[in-house]
Design a protein around this motif. Structure first.
Motif, PDB file in Angstrom:
ATOM      1  N   THR A 171       0.799  -1.219   0.000  1.00 33.29           N
ATOM      2  CA  THR A 171       0.000   0.000   0.000  1.00 33.29           C
ATOM      3  C   THR A 171       0.842   1.285   0.000  1.00 33.29           C
ATOM      4  O   THR A 171       0.610   2.203   0.779  1.00 33.29           O
ATOM      5  N   MET A 212       0.697  -0.401  -5.002  1.00 31.07           N
ATOM      6  CA  MET A 212       0.062   0.910  -4.930  1.00 31.07           C
ATOM      7  C   MET A 212       1.125   1.971  -4.684  1.00 31.07           C
ATOM      8  O   MET A 212       2.249   1.651  -4.279  1.00 31.07           O
ATOM      9  N   HIS A 248      -4.307   2.616 -10.138  1.00 30.97           N
ATOM     10  CA  HIS A 248      -5.352   2.090  -9.276  1.00 30.97           C
ATOM     11  C   HIS A 248      -5.965   0.876  -9.950  1.00 30.97           C
ATOM     12  O   HIS A 248      -5.767   0.631 -11.144  1.00 30.97           O
ATOM     13  N   LEU A 290      -6.622   2.300  -4.412  1.00 29.98           N
ATOM     14  CA  LEU A 290      -6.616   3.682  -4.874  1.00 29.98           C
ATOM     15  C   LEU A 290      -5.204   4.183  -5.165  1.00 29.98           C
ATOM     16  O   LEU A 290      -4.238   3.750  -4.540  1.00 29.98           O
ATOM     17  N   ASP A 291      -5.118   5.125  -6.079  1.00 32.72           N
ATOM     18  CA  ASP A 291      -3.901   5.904  -6.312  1.00 32.72           C
ATOM     19  C   ASP A 291      -4.161   7.297  -5.748  1.00 32.72           C
ATOM     20  O   ASP A 291      -4.898   8.085  -6.335  1.00 32.72           O
ATOM     21  N   THR A 292      -3.576   7.600  -4.599  1.00 31.54           N
ATOM     22  CA  THR A 292      -3.795   8.898  -3.946  1.00 31.54           C
ATOM     23  C   THR A 292      -2.580   9.816  -4.052  1.00 31.54           C
ATOM     24  O   THR A 292      -2.524  10.851  -3.381  1.00 31.54           O
ATOM     25  N   ARG A 295     -10.065  10.591 -10.560  1.00 32.40           N
ATOM     26  CA  ARG A 295      -9.976   9.423  -9.690  1.00 32.40           C
ATOM     27  C   ARG A 295     -11.287   9.150  -8.954  1.00 32.40           C
ATOM     28  O   ARG A 295     -11.650   7.988  -8.725  1.00 32.40           O
ATOM     29  N   LEU A 324     -13.454   5.721  -9.175  1.00 31.53           N
ATOM     30  CA  LEU A 324     -13.920   4.984  -8.006  1.00 31.53           C
ATOM     31  C   LEU A 324     -15.429   4.808  -8.038  1.00 31.53           C
ATOM     32  O   LEU A 324     -15.946   3.725  -7.730  1.00 31.53           O
ATOM     33  N   SER A 383      -5.936   2.208   0.569  1.00 23.45           N
ATOM     34  CA  SER A 383      -5.465   3.553   0.252  1.00 23.45           C
ATOM     35  C   SER A 383      -4.155   3.789   0.985  1.00 23.45           C
ATOM     36  O   SER A 383      -4.034   3.437   2.161  1.00 23.45           O
TER      37      SER A 383
END
Length: 257
Positions: free
Chosen positions: A47, A76, A101, A114-116, A130, A134, A150
């Motif tokens: 992550t 991630m 993601h 997720l790609d944050t 994004r 989602l 995330s």
């Protein structure tokens, strides 16, 4: 279903150290422990903060080690990562919109990763692109359980400095999750702390990284690095619940039978 969460590798150029520790050696020990004890895991999810520097050499080193990992894995990105350098090595991880993601559909529900990453900033971002991605993935899941991964926690952990580095659009994210109505758990990294609780009714958890950790310090303007033990999470998911064990994989304590 058993899955493994590993987070915050913070790899540097092989042979170099970070915070007085060798991140690559820590990762090697982590992978060896997973192979020995959890080769039956359905998936290993890393992550984010794979790299400390975001340099290609760190992702090449990661690729070399992942070739030894027995279970399948998903990668991630975190705030220390560089999306371009990462995709130079792991190009197949790119989605059509250029972000890293993805989803994994399992017998127990949908895992959403997720790609944050917000380049150059410590906080996380879920911009319109994004969020729309989602939303589409949640709509596809319909009434199936969803488990969200995330790098950045969207929830406060009450460590003020780290809370200022969460997801900027946390309220909008929650509204989207609430509309789906069946998000069973949020798994995060970033904080380098073993944390469990709930956020507006959704169970959440965070764990230590594989290299250095954050001190348990609730001061408003500082956070200290510690050499607390590195860990990974062993997560069991079924129709009855989610259980996460935090395993200190370098612990050498004697076990008595």
């Amino acid at each position: 279903m058993k899955i493994i969460q590993v987070t915050d590798l913070h790899l540097v150029t092989p042979g170099e150290t970070l915070c007085g520790l060798d991140p690559l050696a820590r990762l090697q020990a982590c992978i060896a422990d997973i192979n020995q004890n959890h080769s039956d895991a359905e998936l290993v999810i890393f992550t984010g903060d794979l790299s400390e520097t975001g340099e290609d050499v760190t992702y090449r080193a990661l690729a070399n080690e992942l070739a030894k990992l027995v279970p399948p894995f998903r990668l991630m990105l975190g705030n220390h990562d560089n999306r371009i350098a990462f995709l130079n090595v792991f190009g197949t991880a790119r989605s059509e919109d250029g972000f890293v993601h993805g989803v994994e559909d399992t017998a127990e529900g949908r895992l959403v990763m997720l790609d944050t990453l917000l380049p150059g900033k410590p906080e996380g971002r879920l911009d319109d692109v994004r969020m729309h991605w989602l939303q589409a993935r949640l709509e596809e899941a319909k009434d199936r359980p969803v488990f969200l991964f995330s790098h950045h926690p969207p929830f406060p952990i009450h460590m003020p400095l780290l809370d200022r580095m969460g997801i900027i659009e946390a309220d909008a994210l929650y509204a989207l999750l609430q509309r789906h109505g069946n998000v069973r758990h949020i798994f995060a990294g970033h904080a380098h702390r073993p944390i469990a609780g709930s956020w507006r009714g959704i169970p959440v958890s965070v764990l230590r990284g594989t290299n250095h950790q954050s001190a348990l310090d609730f001061s408003p303007d500082r956070i200290a690095v510690t050499h607390e033990p590195p860990a990974y999470a062993v997560i069991f998911i079924d129709c009855n619940g989610v259980i996460a064990h935090f395993h200190d994989f370098l612990d050498q304590s004697a076990a008595y039978r």
